[in-house]
Design an enzyme around this catalytic site. Structure first.
Site, PDB file in Angstrom:
ATOM      1  N   ARG A  69      -2.085   8.800  -5.915  1.00 41.73           N
ATOM      2  CA  ARG A  69      -2.530   9.341  -4.630  1.00 41.73           C
ATOM      3  C   ARG A  69      -4.041   9.142  -4.489  1.00 41.73           C
ATOM      4  O   ARG A  69      -4.819   9.610  -5.325  1.00 41.73           O
ATOM      5  CB  ARG A  69      -2.200  10.838  -4.603  1.00 41.73           C
ATOM      6  N   ALA A  70      -4.440   8.482  -3.418  1.00 39.20           N
ATOM      7  CA  ALA A  70      -5.856   8.121  -3.277  1.00 39.20           C
ATOM      8  C   ALA A  70      -6.732   9.346  -3.068  1.00 39.20           C
ATOM      9  O   ALA A  70      -7.804   9.468  -3.668  1.00 39.20           O
ATOM     10  CB  ALA A  70      -6.018   7.142  -2.118  1.00 39.20           C
TER      11      ALA A  70
ATOM     12  N   GLU B 141       1.279   2.628   3.648  1.00 35.90           N
ATOM     13  CA  GLU B 141       0.551   3.816   3.168  1.00 35.90           C
ATOM     14  C   GLU B 141       1.505   5.003   3.033  1.00 35.90           C
ATOM     15  O   GLU B 141       1.086   6.148   3.007  1.00 35.90           O
ATOM     16  CB  GLU B 141      -0.574   4.144   4.165  1.00 35.90           C
TER      17      GLU B 141
ATOM     18  N   HIS C 184       0.835  -1.213   0.000  1.00 35.83           N
ATOM     19  CA  HIS C 184       0.000   0.000   0.000  1.00 35.83           C
ATOM     20  C   HIS C 184       0.867   1.259   0.000  1.00 35.83           C
ATOM     21  O   HIS C 184       1.204   1.797   1.053  1.00 35.83           O
ATOM     22  CB  HIS C 184      -0.917  -0.034   1.240  1.00 35.83           C
TER      23      HIS C 184
ATOM     24  N   TYR D 115     -11.805   7.429   5.214  1.00 39.78           N
ATOM     25  CA  TYR D 115     -11.062   6.207   4.877  1.00 39.78           C
ATOM     26  C   TYR D 115     -11.451   5.064   5.819  1.00 39.78           C
ATOM     27  O   TYR D 115     -11.782   3.956   5.387  1.00 39.78           O
ATOM     28  CB  TYR D 115      -9.547   6.432   5.011  1.00 39.78           C
TER      29      TYR D 115
ATOM     30  N   ARG E 107       2.486  11.740   8.540  1.00 36.35           N
ATOM     31  CA  ARG E 107       3.891  11.829   8.136  1.00 36.35           C
ATOM     32  C   ARG E 107       4.842  12.122   9.284  1.00 36.35           C
ATOM     33  O   ARG E 107       6.051  12.147   9.096  1.00 36.35           O
ATOM     34  CB  ARG E 107       4.053  12.911   7.068  1.00 36.35           C
TER      35      ARG E 107
ATOM     36  N   HIS F 243     -10.722   1.497  -1.669  1.00 33.53           N
ATOM     37  CA  HIS F 243     -10.089   2.736  -1.209  1.00 33.53           C
ATOM     38  C   HIS F 243     -10.894   3.934  -1.687  1.00 33.53           C
ATOM     39  O   HIS F 243     -10.954   4.215  -2.876  1.00 33.53           O
ATOM     40  CB  HIS F 243      -8.654   2.828  -1.724  1.00 33.53           C
TER      41      HIS F 243
END
Lengths: 341, 341
Positions: free
Chosen positions: B71-72, B284, B7, B194, B290, B178
């Site tokens: 990018r989802a 992910e 992922h 999500y 991050r 997703h």
């Protein structure tokens, strides 16, 4: 130590109550139908419905008192209009009051609200005030999505909700954030909509600054906080990315999770990652999941077993079972103290 | 042992790509604007965007290959119409193909789909076929809610989706379920939408009988399966109440969870309650969260650390890191075998 179950619903109300609701909703579809008649329910019927279910389970499982509210999935705020919701809400809350009057040592009331899609939440203030001041209730269930799975209201941090929060603060009562049934076929009520709402509300609190405006406002997020404890690292990390304060300061002074998590590993995780002071014992019984777990031989929703099995100090268990709930519900604490408890 | 990250998204694409998207969406609002020009992106720009981010982190954290997709949150199926979605999807997938061609040992492609609200999913079949047959991709990201938080599509078990599933089975590729960004202010994308989508999809699979019709269909539910492992008792209990078969038979032959859970207790729970064969390593990254966890001093999304710390057999770790993913993505397995891996 008292065992206080913070999350019980009258899922076993006598059928006459549902007949009233059915008649009410039938008239929504066909206005030529007669006005629905309030249910005639005898004390005996209430006693039977309670003694064979909630009271029996309380005794078998060893709880002392249940914070009791109308069936959440039946609140149905998305059905009919504001007047329909108001009449149904009043009938539902009045029935809870009768249960409490019949079993004052075993139940104490929390109210449903007369929410309706698109209707200002301030229109729910009067029923909260009635239930707290006249009926002796100690809190309410607040539906963040009265549209029933279409999520058309503003987030809980929006000023839309503030008139209601002002009354909650004035009355010093908390709200459990609890959706009702889903009319969106994507969302199974107890398997998706409930858990999603819990998760959604928590993230709204991270994004917003609600508790700066209402430092004493208190919410219970049920079902163990939805997905939040399992994803606690994600939420701590998102708060950081969004330049929010640490969750302990920003959200967790005002938000509490119940223990409606139906297996031991889930409860273990909850207690591992969430501060004990933020956890309130709850079972949601007789509720969403009624069967016996073939892996344990015990009921899925006998959540007291999971707490009892925790390797934590007795004092911490007392916080989960009693002290936290008395702190979050000061009106319950006052009632118990008046009884010498 | 190979470490396969199932992922990863191209969240760091060169800005020219976003400029194309911006121009595309600007024209949606003002049709007098010129047609958007495809981004001109040099190999050097791609290399810089990858080497300073995904490749750097792969090396630092010790992953070998990432299953890589656009990018989802930028898929944005709810923006514009079908033609807009198709052009953006093609550009996004083509850019992934360039990354894979530049770093064939480090990345392998999974495609975005040209979904659009109200448009039949069969209109996405051609892009899946193009990406798998022409670009060598090994799977796709399927959005259960192309409306972006309004949930207007039928559940994933509805026959609406069947033409696409037929193609997935024919090509022998799985889908990660997703969603993309949320245009519903109730739902923060990575913090609520999500996770809710993951939970919702799983409950739909419990309610339905999809895998009777498609015994070889395979889905990855990302973000550790949403709320599902934490509420595993609830889902086992709901399956029982709804008279569904045991989850191991009914859903878990076809559904897999990744390890995008950003703290050790969450990963511990995942591995405790979910069969090892249903868990695929994923991070992910560079993704939703991050920052560095102040409690550990390590990145929240360095999920390999959590797996490495598990007290399980080395062979079980290999299943999570490599073998399960090769089984779920047969086209990846074939590529690796052709390389002698």
């Amino acid at each position: 130590m008292l065992i206080i179950d913070c999350h019980g619903h009258y899922t076993t109300a006598p059928t006459a109550q549902q007949k009233f609701r059915d008649a009410q909703l039938a008239k929504v579809k066909d206005s030529s139908l007669p006005d629905p008649q309030q249910a005639h329910i005898s004390d005996d019927e209430i006693c039977e419905s309670i003694e064979k279910n909630q009271l029996k389970l309380q005794r078998e499982r060893g709880a002392d008192i249940t914070i009791f509210s109308p069936r959440a999935s039946a609140m149905g705020h998305h059905l009919g209009d504001e007047a329909i919701s108001a009449a149904w809400t009043r009938a539902s809350n009045d029935l809870i009051k009768r249960v409490v009057d019949l079993y004052p040592n075993n139940f104490i009331g929390v109210c449903q609200l007369p929410q309706s899609p698109g209707v200002p939440i301030k229109n729910s203030v009067y029923e909260l005030e009635r239930c707290v001041k006249e009926l002796g209730f100690i809190g309410c269930n607040l539906n963040p999505d009265p549209s029933g799975g279409h999520w058309k209201s503003p987030p809980l941090t929006d000023k839309h909700w503030y008139p209601f929060y002002e009354k909650m603060v004035e009355l010093d009562v908390p709200a459990m954030i609890h959706v009702s049934a889903s009319c969106n076929p994507n969302f199974h009520a107890t398997g998706a909509h409930y858990i999603n709402a819990d998760t959604t509300a928590f993230m709204q609190f991270i994004e917003g600054d609600l508790f700066k405006d209402f430092p004493s406002l208190r919410f219970i997020i049920p079902h163990g906080g939805g997905a939040v404890p399992y994803h606690w690292g994600r939420y701590r990390g998102l708060a950081d990315m969004l330049k929010r304060p640490l969750l302990g300061q920003h959200v967790m002074k005002n938000v509490f999770f119940d223990t409606c998590v139906y297996h031991q590993p889930g409860i273990d995780l909850l207690v591992e990652v969430i501060d004990i002071d933020n956890i309130l014992f709850g079972s949601e019984m007789v509720g969403a999941v009624r069967g016996i777990d073939p892996e344990t031989g015990h009921y899925f929703d006998d959540t007291k077993r999971y707490i009892d099995a925790l390797q934590i100090r007795a004092e911490d268990k007392r916080r989960i079972y009693e002290l936290n709930t008395r702190r979050v519900f000061p009106r319950l604490d006052a009632v118990l103290k008046a009884r010498g408890l």
